[in-house]
Design an enzyme around this catalytic site. Structure first.
Site, short mmCIF file in Angstrom:
data_model
loop_
_atom_site.label_atom_id
_atom_site.label_comp_id
_atom_site.label_asym_id
_atom_site.label_seq_id
_atom_site.Cartn_x
_atom_site.Cartn_y
_atom_site.Cartn_z
N LYS A 138 0.84 -1.21 0.00
CA LYS A 138 0.00 0.00 0.00
C LYS A 138 0.87 1.26 0.00
CE LYS A 138 -3.55 -2.73 2.23
NZ LYS A 138 -4.83 -2.73 2.90
N HIS A 148 -8.52 -3.03 -6.24
CA HIS A 148 -8.47 -3.13 -4.78
C HIS A 148 -9.58 -2.26 -4.18
CE1 HIS A 148 -7.09 -2.82 -0.66
NE2 HIS A 148 -6.37 -3.88 -0.89
N GLU A 156 -11.56 -10.39 -1.19
CA GLU A 156 -11.19 -9.53 -0.08
C GLU A 156 -12.44 -8.86 0.50
OE1 GLU A 156 -6.83 -8.38 0.03
OE2 GLU A 156 -7.84 -6.84 -1.13
P1 PGA Z 1 -4.58 -6.30 5.31
O1 PGA Z 1 -4.80 -5.79 3.82
O2 PGA Z 1 -3.87 -7.61 5.23
O3 PGA Z 1 -3.74 -5.22 5.95
O4 PGA Z 1 -5.93 -6.43 5.93
C1 PGA Z 1 -5.13 -6.68 2.80
C2 PGA Z 1 -5.36 -5.92 1.52
O5 PGA Z 1 -5.90 -4.81 1.58
O6 PGA Z 1 -4.98 -6.38 0.44
#
Ligand code: PGA
Length: 212
Positions: A8, A93, A139
C-alpha cells in the site's frame, strides 16, 4: 501458493529498499516453495527490480492505467510496469474502488495488464466483480485492515464459487494467527497480505504455515 505482499502506501522508497536489503535472504528462502511477489510503491519498482535480479522474488504493481498510452497525466501504463520488470499487477483493490473506480475501468485495467504480459490480480468482494481468466482475490471489506476475518468455512464457501480455471486468493487481515487455518482451505491458491507483509517475522510465520 501465491503470496502477494501489498505494501500500500505504508513506506517511502528508502524504507522499502532498506527493508528488502535487510530481508533479501529470508525472502529468497520463502520464495523457494511459493510464488512470492512484492507490491511496493510505484517509485520503488525500478530500484527493487535491480536489487532482486537473480532472486526468485517477483515484483508487482498496486495498480495500472486503463489506457495503453497517451495524455493521461499521473497514470502508469501496464507496458511501463512490464518494462520495469513487474510480472503482476493488482487491480480493483477496495481502497481504489472506494475512490470511485468502476467495474468497467477495472476490466479495462485487467485487459491492459494482460496485453502487456502482466498477470492481473483482481480484487473482489462480490461475485459480479469477478473478471474471467484472471487471478481473483476475495477480499471482504469487513476484513481489510480490521483484524477480523470471516471463518475458514465462510472463506471456503466464497472461494468455491469463484472460477476454478485460475488461482483463487484470499485477502484481509491475514496474520500468523489465522494463516494455517486459512491455508488449509483446499481451493485456496494463495494469499494477499497487507500490513502483516511488512513485518518479516510475521511474513515468515505466515508463509511457513502454508502447504507447499
Ligand atoms: P490487510 O490488507 O492484510 O492489511 O488487511 C489486505 C489488503 O488490503 O490487500
Amino acid at each position: 501458493m501465491l503470496i502477494a505482499c501489498n505494501w500500500k502506501m505504508f513506506c517511502t522508497p528508502s524504507q522499502e529498499l532498506k527493508w528488502v536489503e535487510q530481508n533479501k535472504q529470508i525472502l529468497t528462502k520463502l520464495a523457494q516453495n511459493h510464488t512470492l511477489i512484492l507490491f511496493p510503491s510505484f517509485l520503488s519498482l525500478q530500484p527493487l527490480a535491480t536489487l532482486l535480479k537473480g532472486t526468485p522474488i517477483l515484483l508487482g504493481a498496486q495498480d495500472c492505467s486503463e489506457h495503453e498510452y497517451g495524455p493521461f497525466t499521473g497514470q502508469t501504463s501496464a507496458q511501463a510496469l512490464a518494462e520495469l520488470g513487474c510480472s503482476y499487477v493488482v487491480v480493483g483493490h477496495l481502497e481504489r474502488r472506494q475512490l470511485g473506480e468502476t467495474q468497467e475501468q477495472i476490466a479495462r485495467k485487467a485487459a491492459q495488464a494482460t496485453k502487456a504480459g502482466l498477470k492481473p490480480i483482481v480484487c473482489v468482494e462480490t461475485l459480479d466483480q469477478v473478471i474471467p481468466h484472471t487471478i481473483t482475490a476475495y477480499e471482504p471489506s469487513s476484513a481489510i485492515g480490521t483484524g477480523i476475518t470471516p471463518s475458514p468455512t465462510e472463506i471456503a464457501a466464497t472461494l468455491n464459487k469463484l472460477p476454478a480455471d485460475s488461482l483463487r486468493l484470499y485477502g484481509g487481515s491475514v496474520s500468523s494467527k489465522n494463516a494455517a487455518e486459512i491455508g488449509s482451505i483446499p481451493s485456496l491458491g494463495g494469499l494477499l497480505i497487507g500490513k502483516a507483509s511488512l513485518d518479516i517475522q510475521e511474513l515468515g510465520k505466515i508463509v511457513e504455515s502454508l502447504p507447499k
